[in-house]
Design an enzyme around this catalytic site. Structure first.
Site, mmCIF file in Angstrom:
data_model
loop_
_atom_site.group_PDB
_atom_site.id
_atom_site.type_symbol
_atom_site.label_atom_id
_atom_site.label_comp_id
_atom_site.label_asym_id
_atom_site.label_seq_id
_atom_site.Cartn_x
_atom_site.Cartn_y
_atom_site.Cartn_z
ATOM 1 N N CYS A 102 34.871 35.413 61.037
ATOM 2 C CA CYS A 102 35.387 34.085 61.370
ATOM 3 C C CYS A 102 36.662 33.806 60.576
ATOM 4 O O CYS A 102 37.700 34.396 60.858
ATOM 5 C CB CYS A 102 34.314 33.024 61.133
ATOM 6 S SG CYS A 102 34.650 31.456 61.966
ATOM 7 N N HIS A 201 29.920 34.905 63.882
ATOM 8 C CA HIS A 201 29.127 35.110 62.665
ATOM 9 C C HIS A 201 27.942 36.033 62.966
ATOM 10 O O HIS A 201 26.853 35.570 63.314
ATOM 11 C CB HIS A 201 28.611 33.765 62.139
ATOM 12 C CG HIS A 201 29.637 32.957 61.419
ATOM 13 N ND1 HIS A 201 29.693 32.883 60.044
ATOM 14 C CD2 HIS A 201 30.656 32.199 61.880
ATOM 15 C CE1 HIS A 201 30.700 32.108 59.685
ATOM 16 N NE2 HIS A 201 31.299 31.670 60.788
ATOM 17 N N GLU A 203 26.057 37.577 60.975
ATOM 18 C CA GLU A 203 24.945 37.437 60.024
ATOM 19 C C GLU A 203 23.856 36.499 60.522
ATOM 20 O O GLU A 203 22.683 36.612 60.120
ATOM 21 C CB GLU A 203 25.454 36.969 58.652
ATOM 22 C CG GLU A 203 25.887 35.512 58.564
ATOM 23 C CD GLU A 203 27.339 35.270 58.944
ATOM 24 O OE1 GLU A 203 27.899 34.247 58.540
ATOM 25 O OE2 GLU A 203 27.908 36.124 59.673
#
Length: 227
Positions: A102, A201, A203
Site C-alpha cells: 500500500c 494489504h 497480510e
C-alpha cells in the site's frame, strides 16, 4: 556466511499506529518461514542485520517528495518518510528482497523517481476510493511478471485501503497489476531483483493461498541471500 535458519525480515511501520497490520505481517512472515522485527524512526536496526524488508502501509507520503503541492486529506509522517528513504538506500542494489505494501508500494515508486495521484477520485473521474479489508476488488496480474510467478495466479481479489495510487513510474520499474479501472495495483523492478510493490494489504488475506505465496516467495528470496 550467516547461520540463521529463518531469514530476518524488517517490517517498517508508523511509530504510533499500524499495530494490527504489524501483527498480521509478523504472522504472515512466520508462517512463510521467516522471523521479523519492527522498524521505524523509533525502532532502528542496522540494515546489514536484515535479510529482507517489508515497507508497510500507513499515512500518506509527504507530497513534496514527488513534486506535488496538493493538500492531503490524511496526516503525513515526515520522520517515517525520511527513515524509509534511508532504509531503501541499503536495499536498492537488489541483493535482498523488498516488498512494499500500500503506502510501501507508493514509497518504492517515489524512491525511484516516480509520482503519485494524490486522490484517485480526481485522477480517475467517477471512481471512488473503496476502503475495506475485505477482498472486493479484482486485480489482473500481468503475464510474464515476477508478481504473477509469486502469486501463482493470473488474477485475484484483493482489499482496498487507499485513496492514492501510482502515477508516473519510477526509474527501473514496471507495472505488474491493474484493477478494472486501470488503476495501478502492482509494480516491480525490471531487473532480476525481488523488489515488489502491491497496492493492497496481503497480510489481511490470511486464508488466501495466493497472498500467502507472496510471503513465501519473499522468504525464499531472503533465504537465498543467506547462502
Amino acid at each position: 556466511m550467516k547461520s540463521r535458519k529463518r531469514p530476518l525480515i524488517g517490517i517498517s511501520t508508523s511509530a504510533n499506529s499500524g499495530v494490527i497490520s504489524l501483527f498480521f505481517q509478523r504472522l504472515a512472515v512466520w508462517r512463510a518461514g521467516g522471523r521479523s522485527v519492527r522498524l521505524g524512526p523509533g525502532c532502528p536496526l542496522a540494515p546489514e542485520a536484515l535479510d529482507g524488508v517489508i515497507i508497510g502501509g500507513g499515512s500518506d507520503l509527504a507530497p513534496t517528495l514527488y513534486g506535488s503541492e496538493v493538500a492531503l486529506e490524511e496526516g503525513i509522517d515526515p520522520e517515517r518518510d525520511a527513515f524509509e528513504l534511508a532504509l531503501l538506500d541499503h536495499f536498492r542494489d537488489g541483493r535482498r528482497p523488498v516488498l512494499g505494501i500500500c503506502r510501501g508500494a507508493q514509497m518504492l515508486n517515489v524512491y525511484f523517481g516516480g509520482t503519485l495521484h494524490s486522490e484517485i477520485s480526481e485522477a480517475y473521474p467517477g471512481v471512488r476510493a473503496r476502503r475495506t479489508p475485505l477482498p472486493v476488488k479484482r486485480v489482473e496480474i500481468d503475464a510474464g511478471s515476477r508478481l504473477r510467478d509469486m502469486l501463482g495466479v493470473s488474477w485475484c481479489r484483493v482489499n482496498s485501503i487507499h485513496h492514492q495510487s501510482v502515477d508516473r513510474l519510477g526509474d527501473g520499474l514496471r507495472v505488474s497489476a491493474r484493477d478494472r479501472r486501470d488503476i495501478v495495483q502492482g509494480i516491480e523492478s525490471t531487473s532480476s531483483a525481488v523488489l515488489i510493490g502491491v497496492q493492497w494489504h496481503p497480510e489481511f488475506l490470511i486464508f488466501n493461498r495466493s497472498q500467502q505465496r507472496l510471503y513465501r516467495a519473499l522468504i525464499r528470496a531472503a533465504a537465498d541471500g543467506l547462502s
